[in-house]
Motif scaffolding. Sequence first.
Motif, PDB file in Angstrom:
ATOM      1  N   ARG A   1       0.838  -1.198   0.000  1.00 49.69           N
ATOM      2  CA  ARG A   1       0.000   0.000   0.000  1.00 49.69           C
ATOM      3  C   ARG A   1       0.877   1.254   0.000  1.00 49.69           C
ATOM      4  NH1 ARG A   1      -4.544  -2.531  -1.544  1.00 49.69           N
ATOM      5  NH2 ARG A   1      -5.067  -4.249  -0.128  1.00 49.69           N
ATOM      6  N   SER A   2       1.934   1.220  -0.834  1.00 46.75           N
ATOM      7  CA  SER A   2       2.922   2.289  -0.848  1.00 46.75           C
ATOM      8  C   SER A   2       2.699   3.206  -2.040  1.00 46.75           C
ATOM      9  CB  SER A   2       4.336   1.698  -0.900  1.00 46.75           C
ATOM     10  OG  SER A   2       5.290   2.697  -1.162  1.00 46.75           O
ATOM     11  N   HIS A   3       2.570   4.523  -1.759  1.00 46.48           N
ATOM     12  CA  HIS A   3       2.434   5.496  -2.839  1.00 46.48           C
ATOM     13  C   HIS A   3       3.747   5.626  -3.614  1.00 46.48           C
ATOM     14  CE1 HIS A   3      -1.534   6.745  -1.600  1.00 46.48           C
ATOM     15  NE2 HIS A   3      -1.107   6.933  -0.334  1.00 46.48           N
ATOM     16  N   LEU A   4       4.872   5.456  -2.921  1.00 48.98           N
ATOM     17  CA  LEU A   4       6.170   5.555  -3.594  1.00 48.98           C
ATOM     18  C   LEU A   4       6.346   4.422  -4.601  1.00 48.98           C
ATOM     19  CD1 LEU A   4       8.881   6.997  -3.798  1.00 48.98           C
ATOM     20  CD2 LEU A   4       9.740   5.507  -1.964  1.00 48.98           C
ATOM     21  N   ALA A   5       5.990   3.216  -4.189  1.00 50.51           N
ATOM     22  CA  ALA A   5       6.086   2.072  -5.107  1.00 50.51           C
ATOM     23  C   ALA A   5       5.128   2.234  -6.285  1.00 50.51           C
ATOM     24  CB  ALA A   5       5.803   0.768  -4.366  1.00 50.51           C
ATOM     25  N   SER A   6       3.948   2.793  -6.010  1.00 48.11           N
ATOM     26  CA  SER A   6       2.984   3.040  -7.090  1.00 48.11           C
ATOM     27  C   SER A   6       3.533   4.056  -8.083  1.00 48.11           C
ATOM     28  CB  SER A   6       1.662   3.548  -6.506  1.00 48.11           C
ATOM     29  OG  SER A   6       1.064   2.566  -5.685  1.00 48.11           O
TER      30      SER A   6
END
Length: 305
Positions: free
Chosen positions: A58-63
Amino acid sequence: MTVTGPSTTIGDAELPPLYVYNDRRALARQSESIRAVRTQLTFLMLATAAAALAEHMRSHLASAGAAVLYALTTAIGLHTSRRRARAHWQAHRAAAETLKSLAWQYMVHGGPFHSRVRNPDGMFADRLEERLRELRKVGWEDSRESRDGAGTGVVGQITPGMRAVRAKSFAARRDIYLRDRVLEQLVWYGNRASQAHRSSVRWSSVTASLTSLALLAAALRAAGVIGNWDVAGLLSAGAAAAVAWQEVRRHRPLTYAHSLIEQDLDTLRVAMGTTVTEEGWAEAVAEAERLVSPQHTDWLVRFGS
């Protein structure tokens, strides 16, 4: 005056300068095309892995990383389309093989360049210009007028080495053709058939393994063993990439085509060295050149797909 003896060895220096240029350009464009596909598939796999990681964490950075990688994949695809490396590769290869085939037929009195032709140089110029005119229609760029081009004209593509071979006796021309053309092509097709077969087996194994692992991962996720990790999706993307790579490289159909050509060429080689007389030599050479033409290979590839 007839020069005797089969000692001449035909290399690139004796072939038309335009052949050498187009052969090099075809190799460069082929490498570029394959490298572009490999890079695009690699970035697509990395983007899929980043998306799977983003879903799990649930990571915005990974997204964001996944979005950047997908954007790079798209950009690579657009760049590849604009470069048209594959189309240029095929055009240069067709031009190179046309020049090489006509040069060999001219040298050994094969095909339309039989011993009864009064003006073989003029016929060579006419046949070559006719073939190149067709290639220009599909985007081939004639390099003879450019700074890094080859040759000054169609007749200028007939090298002194080609004329020297044409002046030899039938026995000498026959030995040179069987050794430096037919045998060389026979070895080439045999090696390529073996390489394509090994690659086909290897990549088929990779695809089957990834598909099996994806099935196992889906079952484990359904049982709640691996939580919400989308391992099955990642493995499925890997299997799809492996299938796409096989389609690009055409391992299986090329194995089929190259094996058949090797068999037919070997049969013809034996006949040309034993039973074909000077009267039937021109037709036999034309048949050998037909067997090793890219058009014949492409025709066989369609049946091996």
